[in-house]
Write a protein that holds these residues in place. Structure first.
Motif, short mmCIF file in Angstrom:
data_model
loop_
_atom_site.label_atom_id
_atom_site.label_comp_id
_atom_site.label_asym_id
_atom_site.label_seq_id
_atom_site.Cartn_x
_atom_site.Cartn_y
_atom_site.Cartn_z
N THR A 1 0.87 -1.18 0.00
CA THR A 1 0.00 0.00 0.00
C THR A 1 0.90 1.23 0.00
OG1 THR A 1 -0.16 0.25 2.41
CG2 THR A 1 -1.76 -1.21 1.32
N TYR A 2 0.41 2.30 -0.59
CA TYR A 2 1.20 3.54 -0.65
C TYR A 2 0.24 4.71 -0.59
CZ TYR A 2 4.58 6.99 -2.40
OH TYR A 2 5.40 8.08 -2.55
N SER A 3 0.52 5.67 0.27
CA SER A 3 -0.35 6.83 0.43
C SER A 3 0.50 8.10 0.51
CB SER A 3 -1.18 6.69 1.71
OG SER A 3 -1.99 7.83 1.91
N VAL A 4 0.18 9.09 -0.33
CA VAL A 4 0.98 10.30 -0.38
C VAL A 4 0.21 11.38 -1.13
CG1 VAL A 4 2.13 9.80 -2.57
CG2 VAL A 4 3.33 11.14 -0.84
N THR A 5 0.59 12.63 -0.94
CA THR A 5 0.07 13.73 -1.75
C THR A 5 1.09 14.07 -2.82
OG1 THR A 5 -1.21 14.68 0.07
CG2 THR A 5 -0.65 16.15 -1.76
N LYS A 6 0.66 14.14 -4.07
CA LYS A 6 1.58 14.54 -5.15
C LYS A 6 1.24 15.96 -5.56
CE LYS A 6 -0.92 12.78 -9.24
NZ LYS A 6 -0.81 11.93 -10.43
N ARG A 7 2.29 16.71 -5.90
CA ARG A 7 2.11 18.12 -6.23
C ARG A 7 2.74 18.41 -7.59
NH1 ARG A 7 0.41 20.21 -1.39
NH2 ARG A 7 1.04 19.00 0.45
N ARG A 8 2.02 19.14 -8.40
CA ARG A 8 2.50 19.47 -9.73
C ARG A 8 3.80 20.27 -9.64
NH1 ARG A 8 -0.37 19.68 -14.48
NH2 ARG A 8 -2.32 19.55 -13.33
N ALA A 9 4.78 19.87 -10.45
CA ALA A 9 6.02 20.64 -10.56
C ALA A 9 5.75 21.79 -11.53
CB ALA A 9 7.15 19.75 -11.08
N GLY A 10 5.47 22.96 -10.99
CA GLY A 10 5.01 24.07 -11.81
C GLY A 10 3.53 24.28 -11.58
N LYS A 11 2.88 25.01 -12.46
CA LYS A 11 1.46 25.30 -12.31
C LYS A 11 0.69 24.92 -13.57
CE LYS A 11 1.94 29.08 -8.97
NZ LYS A 11 1.63 30.49 -8.69
N ALA A 12 -0.51 24.39 -13.37
CA ALA A 12 -1.36 24.05 -14.51
C ALA A 12 -1.86 25.33 -15.16
CB ALA A 12 -2.55 23.21 -14.05
N PRO A 13 -2.00 25.36 -16.49
CA PRO A 13 -2.60 26.52 -17.15
C PRO A 13 -3.98 26.81 -16.56
CG PRO A 13 -1.65 25.04 -18.77
CD PRO A 13 -1.62 24.32 -17.45
#
Length: 231
Positions: free
Chosen positions: A65-77
């Motif tokens: 099992t794996y649990s984490v928050t992922k964050r965009r490298a940069g910003k979405a348009p």
């Protein structure tokens, strides 16, 4: 008589509307109609400190099992992407390479694919298909995957790398990106050398290319090792 004032949309609004329209526009890939991000484009994410748990189930199999928050490298348009609250159900098939560094630490690298099983819209409480339909789709996708591996064994061939460049010895591996393989050759491969992840090398019409790896002569040397393997 008063003049009519015509308001022009701000450049920011025009850009936002364009991003939203481009994302939601119908697209076609090998006869399949879809919406969302265009095939061939990519995301880069940074993962927070996550929790990976595993339990040995058989001599050669572990439950994970794996649990984490992922964050965009940069910003979405602005205006692109799906609404907040949207959910996805993926099934991941991946190589995981682990190397023990000391008594408590291991380096870990993963290369593989993820299969979309279902999605849940932000304004809905249920997934777009039932659990039975998910299971049926997963079995179908796995059968197709097995057939592709039997026809194209190069997809799972990890290429050993061992060469000297500018008096430094390099040892490592090139792991094929599964969806880029055809006719016995893989065009994109994930590179690890001397326990350091270098990123993806791509075979283009203009030669071998890697992002943020210099000098180009090193990239060419890695590419030559891969080309020799496929000869």
């Amino acid at each position: 008589m008063s003049a009519t004032v015509i308001k022009q949309a701000s450049p920011k609004k025009v850009q936002t509307d364009k991003a939203r329209n481009d994302y939601n526009a119908f697209k076609e890939f090998k006869g399949k109609i879809y919406t969302g991000m265009q095939v061939g484009r990519s995301h880069k994410w940074n993962y927070d400190k996550g929790i990976w748990q595993e339990r040995k189930a058989t001599p050669d199999q572990w439950d994970i099992t794996y649990s984490v928050t992922k964050r965009r490298a940069g910003k979405a348009p602005e205006g692109s992407g799906v609404p907040v609250g949207t959910g996805y159900h993926w099934f991941i098939l991946s190589h995981q390479f682990v190397h023990k560094l000391n008594a408590n630490d291991y380096s870990t690298a993963m290369t593989g694919i993820k299969l979309k099983i279902a999605h849940k819209r932000a304004d809905k409480d249920k997934w777009n298909i039932s659990e039975a339909a998910k299971r049926k789709l997963l079995i179908k996708l796995l059968k197709e995957f097995i057939i592709s591996l039997e026809k194209e064994p190069e997809k799972t061939e990890v290429i050993p790398l061992n060469f000297t460049f500018q008096s430094k010895v390099y040892k490592g591996r090139a792991v094929p990106m599964l969806t880029t393989c055809a006719n016995g050759i893989c065009q994109d491969l994930d590179i690890t050398l001397n326990d350091q992840h270098f990123g993806i090398i791509r075979c283009t019409k203009n030669g071998w290319r890697m992002t943020n790896i210099k000098p180009q002569q090193l990239v060419n040397t890695i590419g030559e090792q891969i080309a020799l393997w496929y000869e």
